[in-house]
Write a protein that holds these residues in place. Structure first.
Motif, mmCIF file in Angstrom:
data_model
loop_
_atom_site.group_PDB
_atom_site.id
_atom_site.type_symbol
_atom_site.label_atom_id
_atom_site.label_comp_id
_atom_site.label_asym_id
_atom_site.label_seq_id
_atom_site.Cartn_x
_atom_site.Cartn_y
_atom_site.Cartn_z
ATOM 1 N N GLU A 195 -8.109 4.174 3.839
ATOM 2 C CA GLU A 195 -7.639 4.102 2.451
ATOM 3 C C GLU A 195 -6.146 3.800 2.393
ATOM 4 O OE1 GLU A 195 -10.845 7.327 0.601
ATOM 5 O OE2 GLU A 195 -8.725 7.844 0.800
ATOM 6 N N ARG A 196 -5.391 4.419 3.283
ATOM 7 C CA ARG A 196 -3.951 4.155 3.309
ATOM 8 C C ARG A 196 -3.668 2.700 3.687
ATOM 9 N NH1 ARG A 196 1.037 6.480 3.936
ATOM 10 N NH2 ARG A 196 2.437 5.447 5.399
ATOM 11 N N ALA A 197 -4.409 2.160 4.666
ATOM 12 C CA ALA A 197 -4.198 0.771 5.083
ATOM 13 C C ALA A 197 -4.496 -0.194 3.936
ATOM 14 C CB ALA A 197 -5.081 0.459 6.285
ATOM 15 N N GLU A 198 -5.598 0.023 3.232
ATOM 16 C CA GLU A 198 -5.931 -0.844 2.102
ATOM 17 C C GLU A 198 -4.876 -0.756 1.006
ATOM 18 O OE1 GLU A 198 -9.757 0.486 0.980
ATOM 19 O OE2 GLU A 198 -10.815 -0.613 2.569
ATOM 20 N N PHE A 199 -4.387 0.463 0.756
ATOM 21 C CA PHE A 199 -3.363 0.646 -0.270
ATOM 22 C C PHE A 199 -2.081 -0.123 0.077
ATOM 23 C CE2 PHE A 199 0.333 3.187 -1.665
ATOM 24 C CZ PHE A 199 0.166 3.075 -3.039
ATOM 25 N N LEU A 200 -1.648 -0.039 1.334
ATOM 26 C CA LEU A 200 -0.421 -0.725 1.740
ATOM 27 C C LEU A 200 -0.588 -2.242 1.727
ATOM 28 C CD1 LEU A 200 0.656 1.569 4.726
ATOM 29 C CD2 LEU A 200 1.645 1.508 2.445
ATOM 30 N N LEU A 201 -1.760 -2.719 2.163
ATOM 31 C CA LEU A 201 -1.980 -4.160 2.194
ATOM 32 C C LEU A 201 -2.084 -4.746 0.788
ATOM 33 C CD1 LEU A 201 -4.496 -4.312 5.158
ATOM 34 C CD2 LEU A 201 -2.156 -5.149 5.158
ATOM 35 N N TYR A 202 -2.706 -4.026 -0.136
ATOM 36 C CA TYR A 202 -2.761 -4.489 -1.520
ATOM 37 C C TYR A 202 -1.366 -4.535 -2.133
ATOM 38 C CZ TYR A 202 -7.852 -4.463 -1.875
ATOM 39 O OH TYR A 202 -9.189 -4.746 -1.707
ATOM 40 N N GLN A 203 -0.537 -3.561 -1.776
ATOM 41 C CA GLN A 203 0.839 -3.589 -2.267
ATOM 42 C C GLN A 203 1.584 -4.823 -1.763
ATOM 43 O OE1 GLN A 203 2.774 0.094 -1.238
ATOM 44 N NE2 GLN A 203 2.347 0.983 -3.239
ATOM 45 N N LYS A 204 1.386 -5.167 -0.492
ATOM 46 C CA LYS A 204 2.028 -6.364 0.054
ATOM 47 C C LYS A 204 1.568 -7.623 -0.680
ATOM 48 C CE LYS A 204 2.933 -4.863 4.799
ATOM 49 N NZ LYS A 204 2.625 -5.115 6.236
ATOM 50 N N GLU A 205 0.270 -7.705 -0.949
ATOM 51 C CA GLU A 205 -0.242 -8.875 -1.657
ATOM 52 C C GLU A 205 0.329 -8.982 -3.067
ATOM 53 O OE1 GLU A 205 -4.440 -9.007 -1.657
ATOM 54 O OE2 GLU A 205 -4.539 -9.874 0.350
ATOM 55 N N GLN A 206 0.442 -7.850 -3.741
ATOM 56 C CA GLN A 206 1.011 -7.868 -5.088
ATOM 57 C C GLN A 206 2.463 -8.336 -5.065
ATOM 58 O OE1 GLN A 206 0.428 -3.996 -6.756
ATOM 59 N NE2 GLN A 206 -1.758 -4.314 -7.129
ATOM 60 N N ARG A 207 3.208 -7.894 -4.060
ATOM 61 C CA ARG A 207 4.592 -8.354 -3.960
ATOM 62 C C ARG A 207 4.665 -9.863 -3.721
ATOM 63 N NH1 ARG A 207 6.471 -3.543 0.176
ATOM 64 N NH2 ARG A 207 6.391 -1.841 -1.356
ATOM 65 N N LYS A 208 3.778 -10.374 -2.881
ATOM 66 C CA LYS A 208 3.754 -11.815 -2.639
ATOM 67 C C LYS A 208 3.412 -12.586 -3.911
ATOM 68 C CE LYS A 208 2.522 -11.599 2.262
ATOM 69 N NZ LYS A 208 1.461 -11.914 3.270
ATOM 70 N N ARG A 209 2.426 -12.070 -4.661
ATOM 71 C CA ARG A 209 2.066 -12.728 -5.914
ATOM 72 C C ARG A 209 3.220 -12.714 -6.912
ATOM 73 N NH1 ARG A 209 -3.779 -9.769 -6.568
ATOM 74 N NH2 ARG A 209 -4.882 -10.941 -4.937
ATOM 75 N N GLU A 210 3.887 -11.564 -7.004
ATOM 76 C CA GLU A 210 5.022 -11.501 -7.916
ATOM 77 C C GLU A 210 6.127 -12.471 -7.507
ATOM 78 O OE1 GLU A 210 6.216 -7.466 -7.895
ATOM 79 O OE2 GLU A 210 4.512 -6.764 -9.115
ATOM 80 N N ALA A 211 6.365 -12.569 -6.189
ATOM 81 C CA ALA A 211 7.389 -13.515 -5.727
ATOM 82 C C ALA A 211 6.987 -14.960 -6.032
ATOM 83 C CB ALA A 211 7.613 -13.335 -4.227
#
Length: 606
Positions: A195-211
């Motif tokens: 669960e922690r790994a999925e949470f961190l990876l989704y956060q990374k993807e959101q940052r990439k999308r925002e950028a």
């Protein structure tokens, strides 16, 4: 008339300006708080050194002293004064860290203990992780130890909650996982880490999308500015052409043909520029709509992450998990996930291949059908009955006793039984210890299992004695025994009393339903070390002093198991013929009987 106590007399003096000779100016605003030198110095050694040092003169003692403390809030300092004067105060979790800072600054050990007790009693289970993380980063080791004990006691409730590790930092999680007393299943840990790994990876993807969205918006703005700039240029050109037209109209009528030609040229140019602009803007709008549609579809569809992506986030946490402690069903569920590499899963999936065979072996005989042989050189029947009661506590019925001080069994007699239990007392004699050891080694080579208790693994004495209690022969070698032969180790008057220490395999059947184990006043054991080797050799648990408590070894795949219990199997009771009664025996308040019964069942079924 009732007599007032000292608290009732001194409590009105708290923060009272009358008769006060110390003024604390707290916070940035310098909020005044009044105190008395005498009361402060009596309650705390720090203030006594401050007010009554050898350097200070008698004239300075009578003067009012002003102490400025700008980095502490008034809310946090007021409970300090209340505790100094009355030895009790009201605290809040909001100011608890600033209170600990005050305790460190003024060396207030009693108030620190008072606030620690308040923290333990007032914290909820959901807040334990958060406050433990703050204690690590605020450099309060005493608070961290107290909170870690609470985490160990409530570990099942804490890790049963979903997404409990998502907000924590990796260093704090590693500190928690290093604890030896966590009562958690390995599979539950794997779930929380995933669960922690999925949470961190989704956060990374959101940052990439925002950028990406920011870059696209900036590009759109730049294009709009370019279009506006081009439009301005077009307007300037048109104005210049109109001026030229006016000049041409003022000319002579004789040049009408020339004026008509110039007008036609101007109309064609205006139409040419207009078409250019339309063709340039239309594809951009269409591309922007397509990009927005793609972003919407990508956000709606969940993504499955690769092994490398997960390892980059939670690789150190996954290294703390031992796949050998997982059951076959749990390993089957982890096959589809990308948490572990293929090599790791292949090694662990070897257990799954033998799943049906293990189930078949366990179904062959139940507890009631097992045939156990109890081999001993003990002469006192009370001690033998005591051990038999512990072995039969789980439901084993058929246990026969062989007195090895009178006879030595052959391999034919040993093969009739599913498992052997060997107990040697230091005051007994084997009839032939070498012959007994050789016959037991043959029994183990043929697939039989044996449980050996502590005294049989003692080193032979340099001075010859009339007792022969140590096991000899081939079974006493390194190929069979999972620990070295050692010297007798015990304490006098409870100086080396030991209990259950680190558990290396918490899901092992030998320690199922074992919550505690106490070796008694003297805690008889052997000072030794674990010896790995063979196909399967593991240490299951150890004493609190580091000596192995439960360990076993299997020489080859077709061989049986030799399991050693490094303690006296007799429980703490008074026996017939004993003078002292409880010397070296385990406490009846602990789960020693479950260890004995679990050990003999594990050896018999495997």
């Amino acid at each position: 008339m009732s007599i007032r106590t000292t608290d009732e007399l001194i409590s009105p003096l708290v923060n009272e300006p009358e008769l006060a000779n110390v003024i604390f100016k707290i916070g940035k605003d310098g909020v005044p708080m009044f105190a008395h030198k005498l009361i402060l110095s009596v309650s705390n050694l720090f203030f006594k050194k401050l007010f009554y040092s050898q350097i200070s003169n008698k004239t300075n003692l009578d003067k009012i002293k002003v102490i400025r403390i700008p980095d502490i809030e008034p809310k946090a300092f007021k409970p300090v004064l209340d505790f100094i004067y009355t030895r009790h105060t009201e605290l809040n979790l909001e100011i608890i860290w600033s209170i600990f800072d005050v305790c460190d600054r003024f060396e207030m050990d009693e108030f620190r203990e008072f606030s620690l007790n308040f923290l333990e009693n007032s914290l909820e289970i959901n807040q334990l992780f958060h406050y433990y993380e703050e204690s690590l980063y605020d450099q309060h080791p005493e608070i961290g130890k107290r909170l870690l004990k609470l985490i160990e006691q409530n570990s099942q409730k804490l890790f049963s909650r979903k997404k409990c590790l998502n907000t924590l930092q990796q260093t704090t999680i590693l500190q928690i996982l290093k604890s030896k007393k966590l009562q958690i299943k390995e599979y539950d840990l794997v779930k929380r880490i995933k669960e922690r790994a999925e949470f961190l990876l989704y956060q990374k993807e959101q940052r990439k999308r925002e950028a990406k969205n920011k870059n696209e918006k900036e590009k759109e703005k730049e294009k709009e500015q370019e279009n506006d700039h081009e439009n301005e240029k077009d307007k300037e050109k048109r104005n210049e052409k109109e001026k030229e037209k006016e000049k041409e109209k003022e000319k002579e009528k004789e040049k009408e043909n020339k004026d008509k030609q110039t007008k036609k040229a101007s109309h064609t140019r205006n139409g040419h520029y207009h078409k250019k602009r339309i063709k340039y803007t239309f594809p951009e709008q269409r591309n922007n709509q397509e990009m927005n549609d793609k972003n919407k579809t990508s956000q709606e569809q969940p993504k499955s992450f690769n092994y490398r992506e997960i390892r980059s986030c939670v690789g150190k946490l996954l290294d703390q998990i031992d796949l050998k402690l997982l059951s076959n069903a749990e390993l089957e569920q982890l096959v589809k996930t990308n948490l572990f590499s293929k090599q790791q899963m292949r090694r662990s999936l070897k257990k799954i291949k033998n799943k049906n065979q293990k189930k078949r072996d366990q179904r062959c005989k139940t507890k009631e059908d097992l045939q156990i042989l109890f081999i001993t050189n003990e002469t006192k029947e009370a001690r033998i009955e005591n051990i038999l009661e512990s072995l039969k506590s789980s439901g084993i019925r058929n246990i026969s006793v062989l007195h090895a001080d009178k006879e030595t069994p052959f391999l034919k007699t040993l093969k009739k039984y599913d498992a052997l239990f060997l107990f040697s007392t230091p005051r007994g004699n084997f009839q032939d210890p070498v012959w007994l050891g050789d016959e037991i080694s043959k029994y183990v080579n043929d697939g039989g299992g044996i449980v050996i208790c502590a005294y049989a693994c003692l080193v032979e004495r340099k001075i010859k004695s009339k007792f022969s209690y140590a096991l000899e022969g081939k079974i006493s070698g390194k190929k069979f025994l999972p620990m070295k032969k050692g010297h007798f180790f015990s304490g006098k008057n409870g100086t080396t009393r030991c209990d259950l220490g680190k558990i290396f395999l918490p899901n092992h059947p030998t320690i199922s339903q074992v919550k505690c184990f106490d070796g008694g006043i003297h805690s008889h054991r052997i000072n030794t070390k674990f010896v790995p080797g063979g196909v399967d050799s593991k240490i299951i648990a150890q004493w609190s002093d580091g000596n192995p408590l439960i360990c076993y070894k299997r020489k080859h795949k077709q061989n049986g198991i030799v399991l050693v219990l490094n303690f006296n199997p007799v429980s703490e009771r008074k026996f017939l013929g004993d003078k002292g009664g409880i010397s070296g025996s385990w406490s009846i308040l602990s789960n020693g009987n479950k260890i004995l019964s679990n050990a003999i069942q594990f050896v018999a079924t495997n």
